[in-house]
Design an enzyme around this catalytic site. Structure first.
Site, PDB file in Angstrom:
ATOM      1  N   PHE A  17      44.241  61.147  36.755  1.00 36.33           N
ATOM      2  CA  PHE A  17      43.379  61.525  37.886  1.00 36.33           C
ATOM      3  C   PHE A  17      44.016  62.560  38.823  1.00 36.33           C
ATOM      4  O   PHE A  17      43.823  62.529  40.022  1.00 36.33           O
ATOM      5  CB  PHE A  17      42.946  60.287  38.700  1.00 36.33           C
ATOM      6  N   THR A  21      42.959  67.986  33.133  1.00 39.68           N
ATOM      7  CA  THR A  21      41.986  68.506  32.165  1.00 39.68           C
ATOM      8  C   THR A  21      41.063  69.519  32.824  1.00 39.68           C
ATOM      9  O   THR A  21      40.663  70.502  32.199  1.00 39.68           O
ATOM     10  CB  THR A  21      41.192  67.334  31.536  1.00 39.68           C
ATOM     11  N   GLU A  87      46.054  65.716  26.482  1.00 42.82           N
ATOM     12  CA  GLU A  87      46.707  64.423  26.186  1.00 42.82           C
ATOM     13  C   GLU A  87      47.950  64.634  25.308  1.00 42.82           C
ATOM     14  O   GLU A  87      48.167  63.946  24.308  1.00 42.82           O
ATOM     15  CB  GLU A  87      45.726  63.473  25.499  1.00 42.82           C
ATOM     16  N   ALA A  88      48.756  65.607  25.694  1.00 45.92           N
ATOM     17  CA  ALA A  88      49.902  66.034  24.890  1.00 45.92           C
ATOM     18  C   ALA A  88      50.917  64.919  24.646  1.00 45.92           C
ATOM     19  O   ALA A  88      51.595  64.914  23.618  1.00 45.92           O
ATOM     20  CB  ALA A  88      50.601  67.203  25.578  1.00 45.92           C
TER      21      ALA A  88
END
Ligand SMILES: [Zn+2]
Length: 184
Positions: A17, A21, A87-88
């Site tokens: 949060f 992204t 989401e690496a």
């Protein structure tokens, strides 16, 4: 971006949060506006909200290719000049050399993920990615306890797995003082 044909690694990290992204989508849309061929990847087991899309917690979305592992990203990049990886942290330590391969091929790679797990430990790809990055953005969230700058993701649900995909309610952004490392 001075020259889109020169490979480059951009790293956007921060807790859940913190808008990671959203920032990735902003950069990809800007690249598309400049006629660059873009491609986004996300881990296959991230099935939150939608398959084959990057979706922000605010509902923004962009098409993404599901990748099983870091090698999959290199294999499926095609002629993309700008590659986004969401989401690496799920891709593990192999992601760093995969990014180097793409950068050496002239690709602008934008990597987004969590630096810290629910115990407060560093996720593997990040130390190495940090060393190789041309640009590093460290976003902070708002600590849900004190309103301070959150760098950690507090897991709110019992789960023994290090990697657990979460949405609103599963994690809370916390500052270093209010974060309680999960002992599970
Ligand atoms: Zn706090």
């Amino acid at each position: 971006m001075s020259n889109p044909s020169i490979g480059r690694l951009e790293l956007i990290c921060g807790p859940m949060f913190s808008g990671k992204t959203t920032e990735l989508i902003r950069r990809l849309e800007a690249a598309q506006f400049m006629q660059s061929v873009t491609l986004s990847f996300k881990p296959t087991f991230d099935t939150r909200y939608a398959d084959q899309e990057l979706v922000t917690h605010g509902g923004q979305r962009i098409r993404a290719v599901a990748a099983k592992n870091a090698a999959d990203i290199v294999r499926n990049s095609g002629d993309a000049k700008v590659v986004g990886i969401d989401e690496a942290h799920f891709f593990g330590s192999e992601l760093s050399s995969a990014c180097s391969t793409l950068v050496a091929a002239g690709v602008r790679v934008i990597v987004v993920g969590l630096e810290f797990d629910h115990r407060g430990d560093v996720f593997e790809p990040f130390p190495s990615l940090l060393m190789r990055s041309d640009e590093i953005i460290r976003l902070v969230g708002v600590c849900t306890v004190c309103g301070g700058e959150a760098i950690h993701s507090q897991r709110m649900i019992p789960n023994t797995q290090r990697i657990a995909v979460g949405g609103i309610g599963d994690y809370e952004p916390r500052c270093g003082e209010c974060f309680k490392p999960s002992r599970l």
